[in-house]
Design a protein around this motif. Structure first.
Motif, PDB file in Angstrom:
ATOM      1  N   PHE A  75       0.948  -1.239  -6.502  1.00  0.00           N
ATOM      2  CA  PHE A  75      -0.476  -1.550  -6.422  1.00  0.00           C
ATOM      3  C   PHE A  75      -0.693  -3.016  -6.073  1.00  0.00           C
TER       4      PHE A  75
ATOM      5  N   ALA B  81       0.101  -3.466  -2.422  1.00  0.00           N
ATOM      6  CA  ALA B  81      -0.962  -2.908  -1.584  1.00  0.00           C
ATOM      7  C   ALA B  81      -2.206  -3.787  -1.585  1.00  0.00           C
ATOM      8  N   ASP B  82      -2.476  -4.475  -2.690  1.00  0.00           N
ATOM      9  CA  ASP B  82      -3.630  -5.378  -2.761  1.00  0.00           C
ATOM     10  C   ASP B  82      -3.399  -6.651  -1.948  1.00  0.00           C
TER      11      ASP B  82
ATOM     12  N   THR C  73      -7.397  -1.138   9.715  1.00  0.00           N
ATOM     13  CA  THR C  73      -6.717  -1.351   8.445  1.00  0.00           C
ATOM     14  C   THR C  73      -7.721  -1.523   7.313  1.00  0.00           C
TER      15      THR C  73
ATOM     16  N   THR D 155      -9.099   1.911   6.255  1.00  0.00           N
ATOM     17  CA  THR D 155      -8.190   2.673   5.393  1.00  0.00           C
ATOM     18  C   THR D 155      -8.073   2.025   4.010  1.00  0.00           C
ATOM     19  N   THR D 156      -8.139   0.690   3.974  1.00  0.00           N
ATOM     20  CA  THR D 156      -8.086   0.003   2.681  1.00  0.00           C
ATOM     21  C   THR D 156      -9.328   0.296   1.856  1.00  0.00           C
TER      22      THR D 156
ATOM     23  N   TYR E 284      -8.689   3.628   0.294  1.00  0.00           N
ATOM     24  CA  TYR E 284      -7.704   3.447  -0.785  1.00  0.00           C
ATOM     25  C   TYR E 284      -8.344   2.784  -2.006  1.00  0.00           C
ATOM     26  N   THR E 285      -9.147   1.742  -1.775  1.00  0.00           N
ATOM     27  CA  THR E 285      -9.754   0.998  -2.879  1.00  0.00           C
ATOM     28  C   THR E 285     -10.726   1.869  -3.653  1.00  0.00           C
TER      29      THR E 285
ATOM     30  N   ILE F 210      -8.336   5.556  -4.745  1.00  0.00           N
ATOM     31  CA  ILE F 210      -7.132   5.364  -5.552  1.00  0.00           C
ATOM     32  C   ILE F 210      -7.359   4.342  -6.660  1.00  0.00           C
ATOM     33  N   ARG F 211      -7.970   3.222  -6.308  1.00  0.00           N
ATOM     34  CA  ARG F 211      -8.171   2.169  -7.307  1.00  0.00           C
ATOM     35  C   ARG F 211      -9.481   2.340  -8.084  1.00  0.00           C
TER      36      ARG F 211
END
Length: 208
Positions: free
Chosen positions: A55, A58-59, A96, A99-100, A103-104, A107-108
């Motif tokens: 994690f 990825a951050d 990018t 997609t982030t 994800y944020t 997932i986060r």
């Protein structure tokens, strides 16, 4: 991204917005781009060295995209190199960031920063349009949106994070999204349409 780093990203986005609006020159914008670009390369490097899990990696990893962007702007301003390469790199950054954002959010579970990543995806796509494929009629829209993005997604959140007052809840995410959509709509209607081509009035017919 560190809170202090995010705050200074706000400053450089505002400066680059003024650059696109023609308020300041490229050389005048170069120093801050080089300073913040260097910061955005050093900070993720430190974060990656200290990363204890995937994690954290990825951050930190996507932050290089912004550091490279600001360094590139600064180098281009000093050398006078043409901007097409930076424009096409901005398309990669935009994809990018998109997609982030997913994800944020998924997932986060961080709704506000998912929306912030969407702002950055849109802004860097606009950079691609202006610099990569030369849609110059979008320059004013992009300049103003860079300023709005600098304030809404970086300067204010950075200051609030430093002071410990940044809220991470759904109403904040909704408010950020509304500001972004309304800003883009207003800018599109007021600045983005190409100027109509001038037409030569038809000559009056002569009677015979």
């Amino acid at each position: 991204m560190s809170a202090a780093g995010l705050f200074y990203v706000g400053a450089v986005l505002i400066i680059n917005g003024l650059l696109l609006l023609g308020v300041i020159s490229a050389k005048a914008a170069a120093p801050l781009n080089l300073f913040v670009g260097s910061l955005q390369v050093v900070v993720p490097t430190v974060l990656l060295v200290q990363a204890a899990d995937t994690f954290a990696i990825a951050d930190a990893a996507p932050l290089y995209l912004f550091g490279f962007t600001y360094l590139w702007v600064g180098v281009n301003a000093i050398t006078g190199w043409e901007q097409h390469g930076l424009g096409w790199f901005s398309l990669f950054v935009s994809a990018t960031a998109l997609t982030t954002a997913v994800y944020t959010g998924l997932i986060r579970g961080d709704g506000p920063f998912a929306v912030i990543w969407l702002y950055w995806a849109v802004l860097w796509f606009l950079f691609f349009c202006v610099l990569g494929v030369e849609r110059t009629h979008l320059a004013r829209l992009t300049g103003w949106f860079a300023i709005i993005t600098g304030v809404v997604t970086a300067a204010v959140p950075g200051a609030l994070l430093v002071s410990g007052y940044w809220p991470t809840n759904t109403p904040v995410a909704i408010a950020l999204a509304c500001v972004g959509v309304l800003s883009l709509a207003w800018l599109w209607l007021s600045t983005a349409r190409p100027a109509p081509e001038e037409t030569t009035p038809a000559e009056p017919a002569h009677s015979t």
